[in-house]
Design a protein around this motif. Sequence first.
Motif: not given
Ligand code: XIL
Length: 298
Positions: A43-44, A47, A80, A84, A87, A127, A169, A264, A272
């Motif tokens: 999820e993080n 990054k 992932h 981006w 982050q 994004e 993505n 997610w 989140w």
């Molecule tokens: C989000 C996570 O879920 C959170 O924990 C973090 O604080 C912020 O990022 N798009 C994305 C993901 O590509 O990486 C994001 O994840 C949600 C939106």
Amino acid sequence: GTTLGGSAAEKGRYFGAAVGTGKFNDSTYMTVLNNEFNSLVAENEMKWDHTEPQQGRFNFTNGDRIVSHARSRGMTVRGHALLWHNQQPGWAQGLSGTALRNAAINHVTQVATHFRGQIHSWDVVNEAFADGGSGGRRDSNLQRTGNDWIEAAFRAARAADPNAKLCYNDYNTDGVNAKSTGIYNMVRDFKTRGVPIDCVGFQSHLGTSIAGDYQANLQRFANLGVDVQITELDVMQGGNQANVFATVTRSCLAVSRCTGITVWGVRDCDSWRGSDNALLFTCAGAKKPAYDAVLREL
Ligand code: XIL
């Protein structure tokens, strides 16, 4: 099948979840994760801010833990995200121009090299398109290094890990709209010019409804010669949550190049999206009606 991952596998697909190592000692969390999913994504923890907190000093500890857990259980791994606008480590936020471009490409190369051979699909760029009607790129420090930053990132990723599928993505791309069409045009251009791209990820962070042309939009991308994947699915809980999850699942299965779905997070309380209760399991690990609706479609 009797699980999300098992049923998806019978259809030649994967069904995955975003995870964090901070929950790996939570037995309710791990039981659901291990029983139901056959693909994981960090999820993080893969990054830029996590993997290169200081320039040139890489930390793969938690990313490696996720990969190792997945591989020991025969799950595939999505990567992932390499680049981006969010982050980023502070040092990268402070760079621009050639220094940022070189740092970004080095980041892609080092991270993709570290995980070489272990990642099913990488979100190489996340994004990069603007919301709204322009169909153009999002302004960001990366975009300001030159419009070719995306293709440079894909070429570097291919060189570093030739067997990983390389994805673009994004979100708010869940039907035919200006943003998804901007991305569509980029992918078509990349395929024409031989820029290496294999897949497009549709995050699909959804509210209470879904675009009527969700499946048609996936299909138009597939027709360009790329795989499509649902990469960050979650749906606001409301009257339609089960129906929306079911429609996404049915749409993916109806598109032969839609190779998998990732939700997610594992349980509502891991999400989140907080009070949206946007996932398939309760905090106690119980299956929600949306779970049953997805499994029925798989
Ligand atoms: C989000 C996570 O879920 C959170 O924990 C973090 O604080 C912020 O990022 N798009 C994305 C993901 O590509 O990486 C994001 O994840 C949600 C939106």
